[in-house]
Design a protein around this motif. Sequence first.
Motif, PDB file in Angstrom:
ATOM      1  N   VAL A   9      45.058 -95.119 144.888  1.00 30.95           N
ATOM      2  CA  VAL A   9      46.337 -94.764 144.269  1.00 30.95           C
ATOM      3  C   VAL A   9      46.554 -93.267 144.511  1.00 30.95           C
ATOM      4  CG1 VAL A   9      47.695 -94.774 142.146  1.00 30.95           C
ATOM      5  CG2 VAL A   9      45.962 -96.548 142.523  1.00 30.95           C
ATOM      6  N   PRO A  10      47.308 -92.931 145.574  1.00 33.58           N
ATOM      7  CA  PRO A  10      47.443 -91.527 145.967  1.00 33.58           C
ATOM      8  C   PRO A  10      47.902 -90.577 144.865  1.00 33.58           C
ATOM      9  CG  PRO A  10      48.254 -92.942 147.708  1.00 33.58           C
ATOM     10  CD  PRO A  10      47.973 -93.836 146.529  1.00 33.58           C
ATOM     11  N   ASP A  11      48.884 -90.973 144.037  1.00 30.13           N
ATOM     12  CA  ASP A  11      49.346 -90.034 143.011  1.00 30.13           C
ATOM     13  C   ASP A  11      48.286 -89.802 141.941  1.00 30.13           C
ATOM     14  OD1 ASP A  11      49.973 -92.674 142.062  1.00 30.13           O
ATOM     15  OD2 ASP A  11      51.402 -91.841 140.641  1.00 30.13           O
ATOM     16  N   LEU A  12      47.505 -90.817 141.604  1.00 24.68           N
ATOM     17  CA  LEU A  12      46.403 -90.649 140.656  1.00 24.68           C
ATOM     18  C   LEU A  12      45.333 -89.736 141.260  1.00 24.68           C
ATOM     19  CD1 LEU A  12      44.706 -91.260 138.140  1.00 24.68           C
ATOM     20  CD2 LEU A  12      44.054 -93.440 139.228  1.00 24.68           C
ATOM     21  N   GLU A  13      44.988 -89.986 142.498  1.00 21.52           N
ATOM     22  CA  GLU A  13      43.988 -89.159 143.167  1.00 21.52           C
ATOM     23  C   GLU A  13      44.445 -87.708 143.259  1.00 21.52           C
ATOM     24  OE1 GLU A  13      42.812 -91.034 146.874  1.00 21.52           O
ATOM     25  OE2 GLU A  13      42.702 -92.989 145.866  1.00 21.52           O
ATOM     26  N   GLN A  14      45.738 -87.502 143.498  1.00 18.28           N
ATOM     27  CA  GLN A  14      46.257 -86.127 143.580  1.00 18.28           C
ATOM     28  C   GLN A  14      46.173 -85.435 142.230  1.00 18.28           C
ATOM     29  OE1 GLN A  14      47.196 -84.621 146.602  1.00 18.28           O
ATOM     30  NE2 GLN A  14      46.871 -82.872 145.259  1.00 18.28           N
ATOM     31  N   LEU A  15      46.428 -86.162 141.151  1.00 19.87           N
ATOM     32  CA  LEU A  15      46.285 -85.573 139.820  1.00 19.87           C
ATOM     33  C   LEU A  15      44.842 -85.126 139.571  1.00 19.87           C
ATOM     34  CD1 LEU A  15      48.447 -88.011 137.674  1.00 19.87           C
ATOM     35  CD2 LEU A  15      48.903 -85.584 138.072  1.00 19.87           C
ATOM     36  N   VAL A  16      43.888 -85.947 140.000  1.00 22.53           N
ATOM     37  CA  VAL A  16      42.477 -85.589 139.847  1.00 22.53           C
ATOM     38  C   VAL A  16      42.165 -84.342 140.668  1.00 22.53           C
ATOM     39  CG1 VAL A  16      40.096 -86.352 140.254  1.00 22.53           C
ATOM     40  CG2 VAL A  16      41.767 -87.960 139.311  1.00 22.53           C
ATOM     41  N   VAL A  17      42.614 -84.321 141.906  1.00 24.41           N
ATOM     42  CA  VAL A  17      42.400 -83.158 142.781  1.00 24.41           C
ATOM     43  C   VAL A  17      43.002 -81.905 142.147  1.00 24.41           C
ATOM     44  CG1 VAL A  17      43.081 -82.113 144.987  1.00 24.41           C
ATOM     45  CG2 VAL A  17      42.171 -84.456 144.924  1.00 24.41           C
ATOM     46  N   ASP A  18      44.248 -82.003 141.708  1.00 22.95           N
ATOM     47  CA  ASP A  18      44.925 -80.849 141.115  1.00 22.95           C
ATOM     48  C   ASP A  18      44.181 -80.339 139.887  1.00 22.95           C
ATOM     49  OD1 ASP A  18      46.859 -81.137 143.082  1.00 22.95           O
ATOM     50  OD2 ASP A  18      48.357 -82.031 141.737  1.00 22.95           O
ATOM     51  N   ARG A  19      43.741 -81.250 139.037  1.00 23.86           N
ATOM     52  CA  ARG A  19      43.049 -80.865 137.802  1.00 23.86           C
ATOM     53  C   ARG A  19      41.721 -80.174 138.120  1.00 23.86           C
ATOM     54  NH1 ARG A  19      43.791 -83.118 132.603  1.00 23.86           N
ATOM     55  NH2 ARG A  19      45.870 -83.468 133.445  1.00 23.86           N
ATOM     56  N   ILE A  20      40.962 -80.749 139.031  1.00 24.89           N
ATOM     57  CA  ILE A  20      39.666 -80.168 139.385  1.00 24.89           C
ATOM     58  C   ILE A  20      39.855 -78.802 140.042  1.00 24.89           C
ATOM     59  CG2 ILE A  20      37.642 -80.407 140.874  1.00 24.89           C
ATOM     60  CD1 ILE A  20      37.906 -83.470 140.420  1.00 24.89           C
ATOM     61  N   ALA A  21      40.817 -78.698 140.934  1.00 25.22           N
ATOM     62  CA  ALA A  21      41.072 -77.425 141.616  1.00 25.22           C
ATOM     63  C   ALA A  21      41.495 -76.352 140.617  1.00 25.22           C
ATOM     64  CB  ALA A  21      42.129 -77.611 142.703  1.00 25.22           C
ATOM     65  N   ALA A  22      42.357 -76.718 139.676  1.00 25.04           N
ATOM     66  CA  ALA A  22      42.848 -75.748 138.692  1.00 25.04           C
ATOM     67  C   ALA A  22      41.730 -75.283 137.755  1.00 25.04           C
ATOM     68  CB  ALA A  22      43.999 -76.352 137.892  1.00 25.04           C
ATOM     69  N   VAL A  23      40.961 -76.220 137.255  1.00 22.16           N
ATOM     70  CA  VAL A  23      39.917 -75.887 136.282  1.00 22.16           C
ATOM     71  C   VAL A  23      38.711 -75.247 136.969  1.00 22.16           C
ATOM     72  CG1 VAL A  23      38.315 -76.847 134.587  1.00 22.16           C
ATOM     73  CG2 VAL A  23      40.666 -77.662 134.664  1.00 22.16           C
ATOM     74  N   GLY A  24      38.394 -75.744 138.146  1.00 22.61           N
ATOM     75  CA  GLY A  24      37.197 -75.267 138.837  1.00 22.61           C
ATOM     76  C   GLY A  24      37.427 -74.094 139.764  1.00 22.61           C
ATOM     77  N   GLY A  25      38.690 -73.662 139.907  1.00 27.60           N
ATOM     78  CA  GLY A  25      38.979 -72.530 140.778  1.00 27.60           C
ATOM     79  C   GLY A  25      38.662 -72.788 142.243  1.00 27.60           C
ATOM     80  N   ARG A  26      38.879 -74.021 142.687  1.00 24.97           N
ATOM     81  CA  ARG A  26      38.575 -74.384 144.076  1.00 24.97           C
ATOM     82  C   ARG A  26      39.863 -74.700 144.820  1.00 24.97           C
ATOM     83  NH1 ARG A  26      34.684 -79.019 143.867  1.00 24.97           N
ATOM     84  NH2 ARG A  26      34.324 -78.495 146.034  1.00 24.97           N
ATOM     85  N   GLU A  27      39.780 -74.682 146.128  1.00 24.39           N
ATOM     86  CA  GLU A  27      40.922 -75.021 146.962  1.00 24.39           C
ATOM     87  C   GLU A  27      41.186 -76.525 146.884  1.00 24.39           C
ATOM     88  OE1 GLU A  27      42.900 -72.974 148.685  1.00 24.39           O
ATOM     89  OE2 GLU A  27      41.761 -71.231 147.991  1.00 24.39           O
ATOM     90  N   LYS A  28      42.461 -76.884 146.787  1.00 28.79           N
ATOM     91  CA  LYS A  28      42.820 -78.300 146.684  1.00 28.79           C
ATOM     92  C   LYS A  28      42.335 -79.106 147.879  1.00 28.79           C
ATOM     93  CE  LYS A  28      46.826 -77.810 143.688  1.00 28.79           C
ATOM     94  NZ  LYS A  28      48.258 -78.073 143.501  1.00 28.79           N
ATOM     95  N   TRP A  29      42.446 -78.558 149.078  1.00 28.85           N
ATOM     96  CA  TRP A  29      42.032 -79.304 150.265  1.00 28.85           C
ATOM     97  C   TRP A  29      40.544 -79.622 150.218  1.00 28.85           C
ATOM     98  CZ3 TRP A  29      38.215 -77.605 153.391  1.00 28.85           C
ATOM     99  CH2 TRP A  29      37.905 -76.233 153.355  1.00 28.85           C
ATOM    100  N   GLN A  30      39.738 -78.688 149.700  1.00 29.64           N
ATOM    101  CA  GLN A  30      38.300 -78.906 149.623  1.00 29.64           C
ATOM    102  C   GLN A  30      37.980 -80.010 148.610  1.00 29.64           C
ATOM    103  OE1 GLN A  30      36.053 -75.571 148.133  1.00 29.64           O
ATOM    104  NE2 GLN A  30      34.157 -76.299 149.077  1.00 29.64           N
TER     105      GLN A  30
END
Length: 177
Positions: free
Chosen positions: A128-149
Amino acid sequence: MTPRPLPNQATALLETLPAPPRLVAHLRLVHDVACDLAEWLFPVLPFDREAALFGAATHDIGKILHPAELSGPGSEHERAGYELLLEQGVDEDYARFARTHASWHSPEIRLEDLVVSLADKIWKAKRVPDLEQLVVDRIAAVGGREKWQVFMELDDLLDRLAATADRRLAYQAAHPV
């Protein structure tokens, strides 16, 4: 395939209520996948692992009250499961997963809710791409990492989990509704 055992509190609830074997099998499978997701996430950033795993183990408990939704579509089990868990003395912070596992766009959704939602999809290889993107966005924001990584790492993990979905589907199908 033998999925990991459920948390003791979840097992006790499912035995007390009593839950149909197919539902217990499904909850064990989603919990098992959530364990894999939690193991991947934990070194990346802190989150309430215990709550997420309990949520995965009980997210569909409302299907005890709406058994037609065990083999067909429906969302009545979501609110019913939340209320059932509260009636059984489960803290709201743990009961919430029964009502949030299918509504990941709500502003109240936490990373733990997204993990349960993602596990509930990927156990059967549903992406589910939109769900996966939400997870990516949340992890990147909280963890200070690049979204692509984050995306690349999550995508690799989800591909590995999806590759064994046939065994999980066979395990669930071996249990009566």
